[in-house]
Design a protein around this motif. Structure first.
Motif, PDB file in Angstrom:
ATOM      1  N   LEU A 168     -22.387  32.841  74.643  1.00 42.89           N
ATOM      2  CA  LEU A 168     -21.719  33.126  73.372  1.00 42.89           C
ATOM      3  C   LEU A 168     -21.214  31.847  72.715  1.00 42.89           C
ATOM      4  O   LEU A 168     -21.364  31.656  71.507  1.00 42.89           O
ATOM      5  CB  LEU A 168     -20.554  34.095  73.611  1.00 42.89           C
ATOM      6  CG  LEU A 168     -19.803  34.586  72.356  1.00 42.89           C
ATOM      7  CD1 LEU A 168     -20.742  35.366  71.448  1.00 42.89           C
ATOM      8  CD2 LEU A 168     -18.611  35.457  72.770  1.00 42.89           C
ATOM      9  N   GLU A 169     -20.624  30.973  73.528  1.00 44.13           N
ATOM     10  CA  GLU A 169     -20.125  29.702  72.994  1.00 44.13           C
ATOM     11  C   GLU A 169     -21.261  28.846  72.456  1.00 44.13           C
ATOM     12  O   GLU A 169     -21.129  28.204  71.419  1.00 44.13           O
ATOM     13  CB  GLU A 169     -19.378  28.946  74.096  1.00 44.13           C
ATOM     14  CG  GLU A 169     -18.033  29.565  74.444  1.00 44.13           C
ATOM     15  CD  GLU A 169     -17.376  28.882  75.624  1.00 44.13           C
ATOM     16  OE1 GLU A 169     -18.043  28.033  76.269  1.00 44.13           O
ATOM     17  OE2 GLU A 169     -16.198  29.185  75.911  1.00 44.13           O
ATOM     18  N   SER A 170     -22.390  28.867  73.185  1.00 48.99           N
ATOM     19  CA  SER A 170     -23.550  28.097  72.739  1.00 48.99           C
ATOM     20  C   SER A 170     -24.095  28.638  71.419  1.00 48.99           C
ATOM     21  O   SER A 170     -24.421  27.872  70.503  1.00 48.99           O
ATOM     22  CB  SER A 170     -24.638  28.150  73.817  1.00 48.99           C
ATOM     23  OG  SER A 170     -25.780  27.452  73.412  1.00 48.99           O
ATOM     24  N   SER A 171     -24.160  29.981  71.318  1.00 46.82           N
ATOM     25  CA  SER A 171     -24.637  30.598  70.075  1.00 46.82           C
ATOM     26  C   SER A 171     -23.685  30.306  68.922  1.00 46.82           C
ATOM     27  O   SER A 171     -24.111  30.051  67.791  1.00 46.82           O
ATOM     28  CB  SER A 171     -24.766  32.113  70.262  1.00 46.82           C
ATOM     29  OG  SER A 171     -25.689  32.422  71.269  1.00 46.82           O
ATOM     30  N   SER A 200     -22.398  27.563  63.833  1.00 45.06           N
ATOM     31  CA  SER A 200     -21.527  26.669  63.054  1.00 45.06           C
ATOM     32  C   SER A 200     -22.305  25.491  62.497  1.00 45.06           C
ATOM     33  O   SER A 200     -22.093  25.064  61.359  1.00 45.06           O
ATOM     34  CB  SER A 200     -20.383  26.163  63.948  1.00 45.06           C
ATOM     35  OG  SER A 200     -19.574  27.233  64.377  1.00 45.06           O
ATOM     36  N   LEU A 201     -23.234  24.977  63.314  1.00 44.51           N
ATOM     37  CA  LEU A 201     -24.056  23.845  62.876  1.00 44.51           C
ATOM     38  C   LEU A 201     -24.967  24.242  61.722  1.00 44.51           C
ATOM     39  O   LEU A 201     -25.101  23.512  60.727  1.00 44.51           O
ATOM     40  CB  LEU A 201     -24.881  23.327  64.057  1.00 44.51           C
ATOM     41  CG  LEU A 201     -25.603  21.994  63.863  1.00 44.51           C
ATOM     42  CD1 LEU A 201     -24.605  20.884  63.583  1.00 44.51           C
ATOM     43  CD2 LEU A 201     -26.434  21.665  65.084  1.00 44.51           C
ATOM     44  N   ILE A 253     -26.249  24.374  55.852  1.00 43.85           N
ATOM     45  CA  ILE A 253     -26.452  25.189  54.644  1.00 43.85           C
ATOM     46  C   ILE A 253     -25.444  24.801  53.564  1.00 43.85           C
ATOM     47  O   ILE A 253     -25.771  24.712  52.382  1.00 43.85           O
ATOM     48  CB  ILE A 253     -26.349  26.693  54.990  1.00 43.85           C
ATOM     49  CG1 ILE A 253     -27.556  27.120  55.826  1.00 43.85           C
ATOM     50  CG2 ILE A 253     -26.256  27.529  53.719  1.00 43.85           C
ATOM     51  CD1 ILE A 253     -27.487  28.525  56.337  1.00 43.85           C
ATOM     52  N   THR A 254     -24.195  24.560  53.998  1.00 44.62           N
ATOM     53  CA  THR A 254     -23.150  24.151  53.044  1.00 44.62           C
ATOM     54  C   THR A 254     -23.510  22.831  52.368  1.00 44.62           C
ATOM     55  O   THR A 254     -23.406  22.690  51.138  1.00 44.62           O
ATOM     56  CB  THR A 254     -21.799  24.016  53.772  1.00 44.62           C
ATOM     57  OG1 THR A 254     -21.468  25.254  54.401  1.00 44.62           O
ATOM     58  CG2 THR A 254     -20.701  23.625  52.789  1.00 44.62           C
TER      59      THR A 254
END
Length: 337
Positions: free
Chosen positions: A279-282, A287-288, A293-294
């Motif tokens: 989950l942390e890896s996903s 976030s990356l 995209i931002t």
């Protein structure tokens, strides 16, 4: 390196390891592995260094190569707790699989390692028994696997006093009696076991582990020693180590009623830890992606403004760009707009 002898290279690598220059040590061991492909020690040394460097995939390859070599005996000085090359190879490979999040593979290999160690210990016991029989002129007596009370009356008296204090929940008094008994005979198996148990009750798990390890050292086929160690690791929330130790206890015939519950709980906790890592890896990947995209959105917005003011064909471009910017901002910034 070619100017140095094998012994000199080993000494140089050992010095580098003591200085925590593991990458340099790996280079030396790699050179030795290339020159001596059938020698297990350079391969084992490189595998161990790679694990310390957290290069688990490379270390796993070395562990698998060790399993292709003959299963020669190993002294306890080279790999403590491992009697053969394949035993230490399974231990190293299990460590790699554990760190890579493949718990089932790690557990399988630890069981294989325990099987090897059990065969080695059983073989040693048979040889010892045969030797004793020959020395006794064919006498059919044999030693029981269950430990007996101490022949030393002072040790046995202190042990029984400790047991009575333990039953009355006077754990400090119980510990004091056991420690006095160990001053007389530090190798008494039952007292070491009892000492580990009372320290568990007192919450002194690091101290308890010492006495549990003593039990295993004194009798490697006594299941209670592994059970004591497993309970300590379980309380310390070291579930992977606890699971492998409980497995050893079951192999040697433990009959404690709560062991299956603890094994099941440990497995669930390990699965939760593995799921949490995924989950942390996903989450990090998401976030990356959102960050990129931002940035891309901002770049497009800037380009759109430039084109709006400097393009001759304003008519068609203007409408499309305004529509595009609106959709992108709604898609990615709608929740904070």
């Amino acid at each position: 390196m070619e100017k140095l002898s094998g012994q000199q290279l080993i000494e140089k690598a050992s010095k580098l390891i003591s200085e925590n220059k593991l990458d340099e040590a790996v280079k030396i061991f790699s050179y030795l592995v290339e020159k001596l492909p059938d020698a297990p020690l350079p391969l084992l040394s490189r595998c161990t260094c790679l694990i310390q460097l957290e290069k688990y995939e490379a270390a796993l390859k070395d562990a698998k190569k060790m399993l292709d070599l003959p299963n020669i005996p190993f002294s306890d000085d080279i790999a403590p707790g491992n009697s053969t090359l394949h035993s230490v190879a399974y231990a190293r490979a299990a460590k790699c699989y554990k760190e890579l999040g493949q718990m089932e593979e790690a557990e399988k290999l630890l069981k294989k390692r325990i099987d090897i160690e059990k065969k080695v210990v059983d073989s040693k016991q048979i040889k010892k028994l045969i030797s004793n029989e020959e020395n006794k002129g064919g006498n059919n007596s044999s030693s029981k696997e269950v430990p007996k009370s101490s022949p030393n009356k002072s040790v046995e008296k202190l042990r029984l006093q400790g047991n009575q204090s333990y039953k009355n929940r006077r754990y400090e008094d119980s510990l004091e009696s056991y420690l006095k008994a160990l001053e007389i005979d530090p190798n008494d198996l039952l007292v070491n076991s009892n000492c580990a148990q009372v320290l568990i009750k007192l919450g002194r798990f690091d101290d308890a582990l010492i006495y549990a390890e003593n039990c295993i050292r004194l009798n490697r086929t006594w299941s209670k020693g592994y059970y004591r160690k497993g309970c300590i690791l379980f309380e310390q929330k070291k579930y992977q180590e606890a699971l492998s130790t409980f497995t050893a206890a079951k192999v040697y015939g433990i009959d404690e009623s709560d062991i299956n519950k603890k094994v099941e709980f440990a497995r669930k906790q390990l699965q939760k830890q593995a799921d949490l890592k995924k989950l942390e890896s996903s989450s990090k990947r998401f976030s990356l992606i959102k960050k990129y995209i931002t940035i891309l959105t901002i770049i497009i917005a800037i380009l759109s403004i430039i084109m709006y003011y400097f393009t001759d064909e304003i008519g068609n471009v203007k409408g499309h760009l305004i529509s595009l910017i609106g959709r992108m901002f709604d898609a990615y910034f709608g929740d904070i707009w």
